[in-house]
Design an enzyme around this catalytic site. Structure first.
Site, PDB file in Angstrom:
ATOM      1  N   HIS A 136       8.443  14.077 -20.273  1.00  0.00           N
ATOM      2  CA  HIS A 136       9.754  14.670 -20.538  1.00  0.00           C
ATOM      3  C   HIS A 136      10.024  14.811 -22.032  1.00  0.00           C
ATOM      4  O   HIS A 136      10.782  15.694 -22.446  1.00  0.00           O
ATOM      5  CB  HIS A 136      10.865  13.848 -19.876  1.00  0.00           C
ATOM      6  CG  HIS A 136      10.984  12.452 -20.364  1.00  0.00           C
ATOM      7  ND1 HIS A 136      10.039  11.477 -20.113  1.00  0.00           N
ATOM      8  CD2 HIS A 136      11.949  11.841 -21.125  1.00  0.00           C
ATOM      9  CE1 HIS A 136      10.416  10.352 -20.668  1.00  0.00           C
ATOM     10  NE2 HIS A 136      11.553  10.533 -21.292  1.00  0.00           N
TER      11      HIS A 136
ATOM     12  N   ASP B 100      16.582   2.732 -24.988  1.00  0.00           N
ATOM     13  CA  ASP B 100      16.071   4.106 -24.941  1.00  0.00           C
ATOM     14  C   ASP B 100      16.644   4.908 -26.112  1.00  0.00           C
ATOM     15  O   ASP B 100      16.480   4.514 -27.257  1.00  0.00           O
ATOM     16  CB  ASP B 100      16.421   4.700 -23.569  1.00  0.00           C
ATOM     17  CG  ASP B 100      15.750   6.026 -23.286  1.00  0.00           C
ATOM     18  OD1 ASP B 100      14.557   6.011 -22.894  1.00  0.00           O
ATOM     19  OD2 ASP B 100      16.396   7.074 -23.444  1.00  0.00           O
TER      20      ASP B 100
ATOM     21  N   HIS C 248      11.576   0.639 -16.723  1.00  0.00           N
ATOM     22  CA  HIS C 248      12.224   1.136 -17.940  1.00  0.00           C
ATOM     23  C   HIS C 248      13.696   0.762 -18.063  1.00  0.00           C
ATOM     24  O   HIS C 248      14.179   0.454 -19.147  1.00  0.00           O
ATOM     25  CB  HIS C 248      12.080   2.661 -17.998  1.00  0.00           C
ATOM     26  CG  HIS C 248      12.743   3.303 -19.167  1.00  0.00           C
ATOM     27  ND1 HIS C 248      12.378   3.037 -20.471  1.00  0.00           N
ATOM     28  CD2 HIS C 248      13.772   4.195 -19.245  1.00  0.00           C
ATOM     29  CE1 HIS C 248      13.125   3.747 -21.299  1.00  0.00           C
ATOM     30  NE2 HIS C 248      13.990   4.446 -20.577  1.00  0.00           N
TER      31      HIS C 248
END
Length: 294
Positions: free
Chosen positions: A149, A104, A268
């Site tokens: 987001h 990420d 994720h």
């Protein structure tokens, strides 16, 4: 969660980075994503430390590492500045060259590190991301809904900060609920402890604001400057990246070496949802590259 790991605050140019380390093999730096800390590696780092000297660190603004204001054009949370922290950290630990894994946000820092410090990064593994520039340039309705987001956190301060501060725990749950397999519990309490401070909520918003501004400027300038290191790409079978992007094809544009990519049975949060697969893939990729270096 990190039995036998040494924990330490390491002074870098702008502040102190919190990290843990263990092992005696080739140096392997593990970088976390949002809204997490180094603790996201608690299921994988101990096993990897049998083969590598594993370093897990909190990015600036996250966990227990130092916090700065955003600065002009969000510079202090540009991936360039965050990458410098990690290179300085590794240098202080006496590692001039090393392997790096980033999930990420940590993957974006790792990518910039490989670009800006080409002689130091031996191989790179990125988890559930494509390069920031490509993801923004290929944004459509489906992506915007899945990654809302991104567009929420980049709104001018203090709007997202105030809304998140109203109920930090609920916001964290909304992020973790992206993955049906994510196991909440004690680890989520650790994330909340680190995340709920006002200054850190602001810092993490600045991370995203930088990604939509100054980071894109840096990425566009060196879009055609290919890396010369092997890259591994892991993506979650049920995640947005896996469903919407051809990760191998996209990452291949960024290096002259072969890109190794494989789908993982997860959403994720790959290292926590599928730790055994994560360990096996990372071990195989980096040990192969260690062998090729000798």
């Amino acid at each position: 969660m990190f039995s036998g790991f040494t924990k330490k605050f390491i002074k870098v140019n702008k502040g102190k980075i919190f990290c843990r380390f263990k092992g005696s093999g080739p140096p392997l730096l593990l970088l976390h994503g949002y809204p997490q800390t180094h603790a996201m590696w608690h299921k994988t780092a101990p096993e990897l430390s049998k083969y590598f000297t594993v370093i897990v660190a909190d990015l600036r603004g996250y966990g227990d590492s130092f916090v700065l204001s955003g600065g002009i054009n969000h510079k202090n949370y540009s991936k360039r500045e965050m990458a410098k922290d990690m290179v300085q950290l590794m240098s202080k630990l006496s590692f001039k060259k090393f392997y790096v894994v980033g999930h990420d946000r940590g993957g974006r820092v790792a990518h910039r590190m490989a670009r800006d410090f080409r002689g130091k990064i031996l191989a790179l593994s990125v988890l559930d991301i494509c390069p920031t520039l490509d993801m923004y340039e290929h944004t459509d309705m489906k992506f915007a809904k899945g990654y809302f987001h991104w567009f929420y956190l980049i709104q001018p301060a203090p709007l997202p900060e105030k809304m998140i501060m109203a109920d930090p725990k609920k916001w964290l749950k909304s992020r973790f609920n992206r993955s049906s397999k994510f196991a909440i519990g004690r680890i989520e309490d650790e994330y909340l402890r680190a995340f709920k401070q006002k200054k850190r909520i602001h810092a993490t918003c600045e991370d995203y604001r930088a990604a939509a501004t100054i980071d894109l400027e840096h990425d566009k300038k060196d879009r055609k400057k290919k890396l010369n290191i092997p890259i591994q790409v892991l993506w979650g079978k049920n995640g947005v990246v896996g469903k919407q992007f051809n990760s191998i094809k996209i990452w291949q544009k960024y290096t002259n070496k072969k890109v190794y990519g494989i789908e993982v049975n997860s959403d994720h949060f790959i290292p926590e949802e599928s730790p055994k697969q994560t360990i096996n893939h990372l071990k195989k990729f980096f040990l192969k590259n260690v062998k090729n270096k000798t």
